[in-house]
Design a protein around this motif. Sequence first.
Motif, PDB file in Angstrom:
ATOM      1  N   ARG A 259      56.650 -11.150  83.837  1.00  0.00           N
ATOM      2  CA  ARG A 259      57.695 -10.388  83.148  1.00  0.00           C
ATOM      3  C   ARG A 259      57.431  -8.877  83.255  1.00  0.00           C
ATOM      4  NH1 ARG A 259      59.624 -10.190  76.715  1.00  0.00           N
ATOM      5  NH2 ARG A 259      61.725  -9.419  77.219  1.00  0.00           N
ATOM      6  N   LEU A 260      56.197  -8.489  83.021  1.00  0.00           N
ATOM      7  CA  LEU A 260      55.880  -7.057  83.012  1.00  0.00           C
ATOM      8  C   LEU A 260      56.035  -6.428  84.389  1.00  0.00           C
ATOM      9  CD1 LEU A 260      53.903  -4.860  81.042  1.00  0.00           C
ATOM     10  CD2 LEU A 260      52.787  -5.063  83.240  1.00  0.00           C
ATOM     11  N   TRP A 261      55.423  -7.018  85.406  1.00  0.00           N
ATOM     12  CA  TRP A 261      55.411  -6.360  86.710  1.00  0.00           C
ATOM     13  C   TRP A 261      56.792  -6.344  87.367  1.00  0.00           C
ATOM     14  CZ3 TRP A 261      51.852  -3.105  87.141  1.00  0.00           C
ATOM     15  CH2 TRP A 261      50.565  -3.343  86.657  1.00  0.00           C
ATOM     16  N   LYS A 262      57.590  -7.360  87.101  1.00  0.00           N
ATOM     17  CA  LYS A 262      58.982  -7.347  87.603  1.00  0.00           C
ATOM     18  C   LYS A 262      59.734  -6.157  87.000  1.00  0.00           C
ATOM     19  CE  LYS A 262      63.131 -10.309  87.883  1.00  0.00           C
ATOM     20  NZ  LYS A 262      64.072  -9.464  87.125  1.00  0.00           N
ATOM     21  N   ALA A 263      59.530  -5.940  85.698  1.00  0.00           N
ATOM     22  CA  ALA A 263      60.217  -4.839  85.025  1.00  0.00           C
ATOM     23  C   ALA A 263      59.673  -3.481  85.465  1.00  0.00           C
ATOM     24  CB  ALA A 263      60.081  -4.989  83.512  1.00  0.00           C
ATOM     25  N   VAL A 264      58.355  -3.394  85.707  1.00  0.00           N
ATOM     26  CA  VAL A 264      57.766  -2.135  86.190  1.00  0.00           C
ATOM     27  C   VAL A 264      58.347  -1.775  87.551  1.00  0.00           C
ATOM     28  CG1 VAL A 264      55.632  -1.037  87.004  1.00  0.00           C
ATOM     29  CG2 VAL A 264      55.638  -2.308  84.844  1.00  0.00           C
ATOM     30  N   GLN A 265      58.485  -2.768  88.427  1.00  0.00           N
ATOM     31  CA  GLN A 265      59.067  -2.517  89.741  1.00  0.00           C
ATOM     32  C   GLN A 265      60.498  -2.001  89.612  1.00  0.00           C
ATOM     33  OE1 GLN A 265      57.696  -2.663  92.886  1.00  0.00           O
ATOM     34  NE2 GLN A 265      59.663  -1.781  93.506  1.00  0.00           N
ATOM     35  N   GLU A 266      61.258  -2.591  88.726  1.00  0.00           N
ATOM     36  CA  GLU A 266      62.635  -2.131  88.512  1.00  0.00           C
ATOM     37  C   GLU A 266      62.659  -0.709  87.969  1.00  0.00           C
ATOM     38  OE1 GLU A 266      64.169  -5.105  85.906  1.00  0.00           O
ATOM     39  OE2 GLU A 266      64.475  -6.595  87.507  1.00  0.00           O
ATOM     40  N   LYS A 267      61.708  -0.387  87.094  1.00  0.00           N
ATOM     41  CA  LYS A 267      61.623   0.972  86.540  1.00  0.00           C
ATOM     42  C   LYS A 267      61.291   1.979  87.633  1.00  0.00           C
ATOM     43  CE  LYS A 267      61.219   3.977  83.078  1.00  0.00           C
ATOM     44  NZ  LYS A 267      62.356   4.365  82.208  1.00  0.00           N
ATOM     45  N   LEU A 268      60.376   1.635  88.523  1.00  0.00           N
ATOM     46  CA  LEU A 268      60.016   2.525  89.626  1.00  0.00           C
ATOM     47  C   LEU A 268      61.218   2.792  90.528  1.00  0.00           C
ATOM     48  CD1 LEU A 268      56.525   1.030  90.560  1.00  0.00           C
ATOM     49  CD2 LEU A 268      56.946   3.243  89.501  1.00  0.00           C
ATOM     50  N   GLU A 269      61.979   1.757  90.795  1.00  0.00           N
ATOM     51  CA  GLU A 269      63.177   1.921  91.630  1.00  0.00           C
ATOM     52  C   GLU A 269      64.210   2.784  90.918  1.00  0.00           C
ATOM     53  OE1 GLU A 269      64.334  -2.076  92.401  1.00  0.00           O
ATOM     54  OE2 GLU A 269      62.609  -2.496  93.720  1.00  0.00           O
ATOM     55  N   GLN A 270      64.360   2.574  89.626  1.00  0.00           N
ATOM     56  CA  GLN A 270      65.295   3.363  88.831  1.00  0.00           C
ATOM     57  C   GLN A 270      64.916   4.843  88.835  1.00  0.00           C
ATOM     58  OE1 GLN A 270      65.506   2.059  84.717  1.00  0.00           O
ATOM     59  NE2 GLN A 270      66.169   4.076  84.053  1.00  0.00           N
ATOM     60  N   GLN A 271      63.610   5.100  88.747  1.00  0.00           N
ATOM     61  CA  GLN A 271      63.118   6.478  88.704  1.00  0.00           C
ATOM     62  C   GLN A 271      62.961   7.093  90.098  1.00  0.00           C
ATOM     63  OE1 GLN A 271      62.465   8.338  85.899  1.00  0.00           O
ATOM     64  NE2 GLN A 271      63.323   6.646  84.733  1.00  0.00           N
ATOM     65  N   LYS A 272      63.234   6.280  91.135  1.00  0.00           N
ATOM     66  CA  LYS A 272      63.052   6.730  92.521  1.00  0.00           C
ATOM     67  C   LYS A 272      61.626   7.255  92.744  1.00  0.00           C
ATOM     68  CE  LYS A 272      67.917   7.868  93.474  1.00  0.00           C
ATOM     69  NZ  LYS A 272      68.467   7.166  92.302  1.00  0.00           N
ATOM     70  N   HIS A 273      60.692   6.518  92.179  1.00  0.00           N
ATOM     71  CA  HIS A 273      59.285   6.922  92.273  1.00  0.00           C
ATOM     72  C   HIS A 273      58.785   6.761  93.705  1.00  0.00           C
ATOM     73  CE1 HIS A 273      55.104   7.456  91.011  1.00  0.00           C
ATOM     74  NE2 HIS A 273      54.811   6.447  91.816  1.00  0.00           N
ATOM     75  N   SER A 274      57.997   7.709  94.160  1.00  0.00           N
ATOM     76  CA  SER A 274      57.427   7.620  95.512  1.00  0.00           C
ATOM     77  C   SER A 274      56.078   8.315  95.536  1.00  0.00           C
ATOM     78  CB  SER A 274      58.370   8.273  96.535  1.00  0.00           C
ATOM     79  OG  SER A 274      58.497   9.661  96.267  1.00  0.00           O
ATOM     80  N   ILE A 275      55.293   7.997  96.540  1.00  0.00           N
ATOM     81  CA  ILE A 275      54.016   8.678  96.768  1.00  0.00           C
ATOM     82  C   ILE A 275      53.996   9.170  98.210  1.00  0.00           C
ATOM     83  CG2 ILE A 275      52.759   7.331  95.035  1.00  0.00           C
ATOM     84  CD1 ILE A 275      51.622   5.622  97.254  1.00  0.00           C
ATOM     85  N   SER A 276      53.108  10.103  98.491  1.00  0.00           N
ATOM     86  CA  SER A 276      53.027  10.656  99.839  1.00  0.00           C
ATOM     87  C   SER A 276      52.484   9.614 100.807  1.00  0.00           C
ATOM     88  CB  SER A 276      52.121  11.887  99.845  1.00  0.00           C
ATOM     89  OG  SER A 276      50.774  11.505  99.572  1.00  0.00           O
ATOM     90  N   ALA A 277      52.741   9.826 102.096  1.00  0.00           N
ATOM     91  CA  ALA A 277      52.221   8.914 103.128  1.00  0.00           C
ATOM     92  C   ALA A 277      50.696   8.899 103.099  1.00  0.00           C
ATOM     93  CB  ALA A 277      52.731   9.346 104.499  1.00  0.00           C
ATOM     94  N   ALA A 278      50.088  10.062 102.851  1.00  0.00           N
ATOM     95  CA  ALA A 278      48.620  10.149 102.820  1.00  0.00           C
ATOM     96  C   ALA A 278      48.058   9.319 101.673  1.00  0.00           C
ATOM     97  CB  ALA A 278      48.187  11.608 102.688  1.00  0.00           C
ATOM     98  N   LEU A 279      48.694   9.425 100.487  1.00  0.00           N
ATOM     99  CA  LEU A 279      48.210   8.651  99.342  1.00  0.00           C
ATOM    100  C   LEU A 279      48.443   7.161  99.562  1.00  0.00           C
ATOM    101  CD1 LEU A 279      46.976   8.448  96.567  1.00  0.00           C
ATOM    102  CD2 LEU A 279      49.190   9.053  95.560  1.00  0.00           C
ATOM    103  N   HIS A 280      49.549   6.807 100.224  1.00  0.00           N
ATOM    104  CA  HIS A 280      49.802   5.399 100.522  1.00  0.00           C
ATOM    105  C   HIS A 280      48.702   4.828 101.412  1.00  0.00           C
ATOM    106  CE1 HIS A 280      51.793   1.669 101.306  1.00  0.00           C
ATOM    107  NE2 HIS A 280      52.070   1.957 102.571  1.00  0.00           N
ATOM    108  N   MET A 281      48.277   5.575 102.420  1.00  0.00           N
ATOM    109  CA  MET A 281      47.209   5.105 103.308  1.00  0.00           C
ATOM    110  C   MET A 281      45.888   5.004 102.563  1.00  0.00           C
ATOM    111  SD  MET A 281      48.676   4.355 106.038  1.00  0.00           S
ATOM    112  CE  MET A 281      47.189   3.952 106.962  1.00  0.00           C
ATOM    113  N   THR A 282      45.618   5.983 101.694  1.00  0.00           N
ATOM    114  CA  THR A 282      44.388   5.940 100.891  1.00  0.00           C
ATOM    115  C   THR A 282      44.408   4.724  99.966  1.00  0.00           C
ATOM    116  OG1 THR A 282      44.248   8.353 100.926  1.00  0.00           O
ATOM    117  CG2 THR A 282      42.958   7.216  99.240  1.00  0.00           C
ATOM    118  N   ARG A 283      45.574   4.457  99.408  1.00  0.00           N
ATOM    119  CA  ARG A 283      45.741   3.311  98.521  1.00  0.00           C
ATOM    120  C   ARG A 283      45.468   2.000  99.264  1.00  0.00           C
ATOM    121  NH1 ARG A 283      50.922   1.623  94.863  1.00  0.00           N
ATOM    122  NH2 ARG A 283      51.710   0.908  96.859  1.00  0.00           N
TER     123      ARG A 283
END
Length: 405
Positions: A259-283
């Motif tokens: 329940r929580l992670w499905k809603a967090v994903q929807e919140k991220l999409e709603q907020q148009k959250h993004s990270i840089s390509a460099a941080l994505h690779m580090t992640r």
Amino acid sequence: MKCLIPNVENWQSHFEVLVKLPFLKMFDDRVIHFLNDLSKQILTNKRMRQYPELMATGFWLRKGHIQKLKGDFRKRLNGGLILPRGVVFHIAPSNVDSIFLYSWVLSLLAGNSNIIRLSTRQDEQLLVLLELIERTLANEEYSELKKRNMVVSYPHDDEITKMFSNQCHVRVIWGGDATIKGVRAIPLKPIATELVFADRFSSVVLSAEQVLRAGDADFEQLIHHFYNDAFWFQQMACSSPRMVTWIGGMEQVDQAQSRLWKAVQEKLEQQKHSISAALHMTRLSTAYYYGAQAETDTVTVADSSSPLRIEMNDLNKNIREVHCGGGIFLEMAFASLAELASIFNEKDQTLTYYGFNKNELAALVMKLQGRGIDRIVPVGQALDFHEIWDGYHLLTYFTREIDLR
């Protein structure tokens, strides 16, 4: 070296004057008015609206909140004779450099003069904040504050740091362990003291039962608060949760996680959250490191706009220290809150919670029997700065009490 506030070329002259000026009284009216004016500048600035974490700072600076700080501190003093420490030298961290504002504000309220050293890597939100501070200080009403404060930026330079350290009465170091060790090698004057805010690790504890029970409105608020705690500052703030711990039976936890992670994903999409390509690779590389550890059960690899979850069966020092931010969440489940005590050590700072009462949390603290966890606050308050931070009551450390009998 560059002097950012005040914007002067001859920073040495300003520094020489600053260290000789008499200190202000505690909670000086000019300081309170200045902070309230700065609050208005932040809250009404259109560019600031894209930085909700700094908008929250604007509310923190309002006169009403400062007056509450004043009242609480007066009660703590209980009639004692309190004076400023003197000159305070603040060294801000490079990853969340706007944190300097909080220690600076509390030092200002204590009546001290201040030198703030910022990294040479300054992002847009910091530059906007500095512009607003400079603009507010330009008011003639605050000329005495302008004389007593300076914000500088320079690369690592032991000689400049030594010069400031030799003149200060309190040195405040925000940064990683290596930074703190390096600065601590530079001596202070014998009567000076030091506060350090080192690398810390923070977690959230969730009652699986209460997450499942939450009505739609309460659950939506939980997700909003979790998002603010974890994703402002790209999870790089020391108080942002990196570990998500669940309390409950296995089936309950599985359902609550879903329940929580499905809603967090929807919140991220709603907020148009993004990270840089460099941080994505580090992640990703960090996730692969976690995957190779015996303490890791499952790695859920995600795209750059999704949480990356690591299911753990235990923790060790390296697992904590390689965490890179950007939306990586270590996860563990326990049958009871008491079992949670086993994973904490002296590096743990903030524990946010949902679904527990203060008596249950106090019992958890007593089981720690030593260092570990300096803050326990509801989900949504991880980044709320308080005058008590990392176990220090900052207004007390920024002042000195006179023994008058």
